[in-house]
Design an enzyme around this catalytic site. Structure first.
Site, PDB file in Angstrom:
ATOM      1  N   TRP A 314      12.040   0.763   1.702  1.00 44.91           N
ATOM      2  CA  TRP A 314      11.354   1.776   2.500  1.00 44.91           C
ATOM      3  C   TRP A 314      12.165   2.096   3.756  1.00 44.91           C
ATOM      4  CZ3 TRP A 314       9.569   2.265   7.464  1.00 44.91           C
ATOM      5  CH2 TRP A 314       8.713   3.341   7.709  1.00 44.91           C
ATOM      6  N   HIS A 315      12.794   1.051   4.314  1.00 44.81           N
ATOM      7  CA  HIS A 315      13.546   1.259   5.552  1.00 44.81           C
ATOM      8  C   HIS A 315      14.879   1.966   5.318  1.00 44.81           C
ATOM      9  CE1 HIS A 315      10.625  -1.651   7.090  1.00 44.81           C
ATOM     10  NE2 HIS A 315      10.867  -1.092   8.255  1.00 44.81           N
ATOM     11  N   GLY A 316      15.386   1.913   4.090  1.00 43.65           N
ATOM     12  CA  GLY A 316      16.625   2.634   3.833  1.00 43.65           C
ATOM     13  C   GLY A 316      17.215   2.270   2.486  1.00 43.65           C
TER      14      GLY A 316
END
Lengths: 479, 391
Positions: A314-316
């Site tokens: 989700w963060h990258g």
């Protein structure tokens, strides 16, 4: 548009407040929608159409879901309603990464639309909740669109679920508490603004200075690692504070997103204090549907692994984010294993045990954020090795040692302020002061006066920093 | 609770009053064209167009415009500087530190690749334009040379810079004679608020240069040979950048019959819109005095230091009819030379100043005759450490 910009603070915000409070109750959602779309279009003049398309499609599909409830078609519309926003997210955020690692094919995708990870999760949560009848479907497109686009939380969270603000959206703002909420909202907003502009940005400048050095001393490596963790915290929690504060100005109660995560004594506790709304989203929409912890040990470990893989992703789209997520999965499994073996000793509350637990979490946080911060795993490993005086980042020549000592001295103030500000101590001191003042005759007025001075003072100081400096990125916009 | 409302209004009204009044001031406040403190032109009002909206340039320009034209901008910048210095305990603000009343920009570490690039530039120029002419070079130390180490600030390794420069020049096989001017300089020879040195304190430095180049006999460097003129309230480049309270400097410029008689030809001022250049020997060429005090009257004058030769220029030729010799000098230089060159006018009938930051090396040959001239490279350490800016 950034909250910490002149255009927002001195044009967008007063105009929006004016319009919102001077139109009748019926028109407030329309004002919010219009201004939120303007807010988003200021930063994403093209992708605003993508967001509006997602709103229209999910609104239509949830409508069809309701219409065909109890029939097979409802399930199909439900799947489509969740799939559609995630497909867009996958295309913009992940397709290049996965085609690269799976097929060694390099494809170029457009820049990631601002805030797509946040509003995708909001749309998905709404569709899931409507399907499972946890919330009633919103029949008014303007109200629904106002929910998704609501500017205070649109681009960097917290991830607000429809049921959490449904009442204000449908019944309108509650004017009985408006003064108290408005005052609280102002104080919360300027607190977040100060965290972002006065602390996170200054720490960010320090991080950039050290990164530019190439080699450094062990002391500076630790300061660098701590600064990265603090910068990410103050940047993101500052944004969340601003969002929650703005929400209160407009009559909304957003969920808390951070509760002093650095005082946690376990990784499990850390994640109950850090990005709470994201953790809750994965818990409610991924972990629990997979069986949560009411399954066998192996299946539970698998569930944890999946949830944290997704959290990392989700963060990258990068190996560092995957490793970052899986690191927490492994630590959570180990913590649970250790706890089951020696629960009494761990939870004894003895100060030595607590100190050991704090040190453990601090080291984990520092290392994890080095992985999080770096673009590549190799860079992260070099930074981690430098903490123990190993690797190619260690400085030996006199000139570099002199520069390292200077950089540390120059930024010691902000590092100490950051460390102090990340604890509950400032809030505790304010509460003590407030209680002691309120015992006096004009103490209550003094408290409000102090709040006013704080609000105006921080606003002026942040404006001064914005005018004089150009270092003003929001880290979480890239998610 | 109702009885608490008026107290809650204290914060609400204070905050809203602050925001709304600032909004109104932003709208009605007169807009400046330049920031004298920061030495730059301020952003202009962005033009609204579909293209500029779609590529986001309108939004970016609008943010810049609002930042540049915010009311009480200088006061707010000072508040920020004070906060950084006194609350955050930073040693610098915007990369500028103040010690002993002198402001200086942090410049570190030494960029060895840049020093090599600089040396190679000197060698290539000599090969190309003046293989047989006498060539000297001197390095002007920045203020960090005097201030950094004793006060705990990092700086370049100056010894290493000179060593590297000398090694590289020696290995070229060409002759470059080094003039050590740093030994005779001290921090008092520089302005408190500016990067530059002070002309009235350069007579000793000129003597060192003159000695090395064999022109001292033609120079009269007695203070009595010059008349002093003062320009008060000079706020240098570091004053604006640091945003810290500092006393202004006074610019002193030295004149005598020779400087009064000399005239400056400037490439930019003799360049027509169609690209034609009126060379010094042609009729209609524009000539200016050595000390261009009229610059100070210009509303858009950003820097009072421009009084020396009119400020930054790619190529300047100074004719000195009252010189004691007919020798010619070519100086490859930066802005420090603007205040030094007038003091050499007694020894040279013509001094050509070339600033390679503004003119590319291949173009230089079109305008400058190097034959028989003395050649001097005179650069400050900051330029040598950032030699990529030389074209």
């Amino acid at each position: 548009m950034l909250f910490s910009s002149i255009s927002f603070l001195y044009f967008f915000l007063p105009l929006t407040l004016f319009l919102y409070f001077f139109v009748p109750q019926k028109g407030k959602n329309l004002v919010l929608l219009f201004m939120s779309v303007l807010f988003y279009a200021w930063g994403e003049p093209v992708y605003v159409l993508l967001m509006l398309a997602q709103i229209a499609v999910s609104f239509g599909l949830t409508g069809l879901m309701e219409r065909y409830r109890g029939q097979r078609a409802a399930g199909i519309f439900y799947i489509l309603s969740v799939l559609f926003p995630f497909l867009a997210l996958f295309y913009f955020k992940y397709i290049a990464f996965f085609t690269d690692i799976l097929f060694q094919v390099h494809i170029k995708t457009p820049a990631l639309p601002i805030g797509i990870s946040f509003y995708t999760f909001q749309i998905a949560s709404y569709c899931i909740d409507v399907y499972h009848q946890r919330v009633p479907r919103q029949k008014n497109l303007i109200t629904y669109a106002a929910y998704v686009t609501l500017f205070p939380q649109l681009v960097a969270g917290p991830i607000v679920r429809y049921r959490e603000i449904e009442k204000t959206l449908t019944d309108g703002i509650d004017f009985s508490d408006i003064h108290m909420n408005f005052e609280k909202g102002i104080v919360r907003f300027v607190t977040g603004l100060g965290k972002k502009v006065l602390i996170a940005n200054v720490l960010g400048a320090f991080v950039s200075e050290v990164a530019a050095l190439g080699t450094r001393t062990v002391e500076l490596s630790w300061a660098y690692a701590i600064a990265i963790a603090l910068q990410i915290y103050f940047d993101f929690s500052g944004y969340s504070d601003m969002a929650i504060g703005l929400g209160e100005l407009f009559g909304f109660q957003f969920p808390e997103n951070f509760r002093h995560p650095f005082i946690a004594k376990s990784v499990r506790e850390f994640w109950r204090r850090w990005h709470i709304t994201l953790g809750a989203w994965f818990r409610d929409y991924v972990y629990i549907p997979m069986g949560g912890n009411r399954v066998g040990a192996l299946r539970w470990m698998f569930n944890i692994l999946v949830v944290w893989l997704f959290t990392g992703l989700w963060h990258g789209a990068g190996w560092n984010f995957i490793v970052w997520g899986l690191l927490f999965a492994v630590l959570l499994v180990i913590e649970k294993g250790v706890r089951s073996i020696c629960r009494k000793r761990i939870d004894s509350g003895h100060y030595v045990t607590d100190i050991v637990k704090h040190i453990y979490v601090a080291v984990v946080i520092i290392i994890s954020f080095l992985i999080f911060h770096n673009d590549s795993l190799m860079d992260a490993l070099s930074d981690i090795a430098a903490l123990v005086n190993r690797g190619n980042r260690i400085a030996f020549d006199g000139a570099t040692l002199q520069v390292c000592a200077y950089l540390l001295r120059n930024r010691m103030g902000i590092l100490l302020i950051g460390l102090f500000g990340a604890t509950p101590a400032p809030l505790w001191i304010w509460k003590r002061l407030k209680t002691s003042l309120e015992k006096h005759r004009f103490g209550d007025v003094t408290v409000h006066l102090l709040q006013a001075v704080f609000a105006v003072g921080i606003l002026v100081l942040c404006t001064a920093y914005l005018i004089d400096g150009s270092f003003n990125p929001f880290l979480y916009f890239r998610f | 609770m109702k009885k608490d409302r008026w107290k809650q209004r204290i914060t609400i009204y204070s905050f809203l009053a602050c925001i709304v009044s600032m909004t109104m001031l932003i709208v009605i406040f007169p807009k400046e064209q330049i920031s004298k403190a920061e030495r730059r032109r301020l952003a202009t009002r962005p033009q609204l167009a579909a293209e500029s909206i779609l590529d986001k340039s309108f939004m970016e320009d609008a943010e810049d415009y609002l930042l540049d034209h915010f009311p009480f901008r200088e006061g707010l910048r000072r508040i920020k500087a004070q906060f950084a210095y006194h609350i955050l305990k930073q040693k610098e603000n915007n990369g500028i530190y103040v010690d002993g009343g002198y402001a200086s920009r942090l410049e570190y570490p030494l960029n060895e690749a840049s020093v090599v690039r600089m040396a190679d530039k000197l060698v290539s120029l000599k090969y190309q334009y003046f293989p047989n002419e006498n060539t000297w070079y001197a390095v002007i130390p920045d203020k960090n040379f005097f201030l950094a180490e004793p006060n705990g600030y990092p700086s370049m390794d100056y010894d290493r810079m000179l060593e590297l420069l000398a090694q590289r020049l020696d290995s070229s096989g060409e002759r470059f004679d080094y003039i050590d001017i740093a030994a005779g300089l001290e921090v008092d020879d520089y302005y408190h608020t500016d990067t530059h040195w002070r002309q009235e304190r350069l007579l000793g430095t000129v003597a060192v240069v003159g000695e090395a180049m064999g022109i001292n006999e033609a120079l009269n460097l007695q203070e009595s040979n010059f008349e002093r003129h003062e320009i008060k309230d000079f706020y240098g480049v570091y004053y604006g950048q640091s945003a810290l309270p500092m006393e202004p400097d006074t610019i002193v410029y030295l004149t005598n019959e020779t400087t009064d008689a000399a005239r400056v030809w400037n490439l930019e001022e003799n360049l027509s819109k169609d690209g034609q250049v009126t060379m010094p020997e042609h009729a209609g060429a524009v000539w200016n005095p050595v000390y261009q005090t009229q610059k100070l009257e210009e509303p858009l004058c950003l820097d009072q230091y421009d009084v020396f030769l009119g400020g930054a220029a790619s190529l300047q030729i100074i004719k000195s009819p009252k010189a004691n010799t007919d020798r010619r000098l070519v100086i490859f230089r930066d802005s420090f030379t603007s205040s030094l060159a007038p003091l050499l006018l007694e020894a040279y009938s013509e001094i050509t100043l070339i600033d390679l930051r503004y003119i590319s090396t291949p173009l230089v040959g079109e305008y400058v005759n190097f034959e028989g001239a003395d050649i001097l490279f005179l650069y400050n350490t900051s330029i040598i450490n950032n030699a990529s800016m030389l074209k």
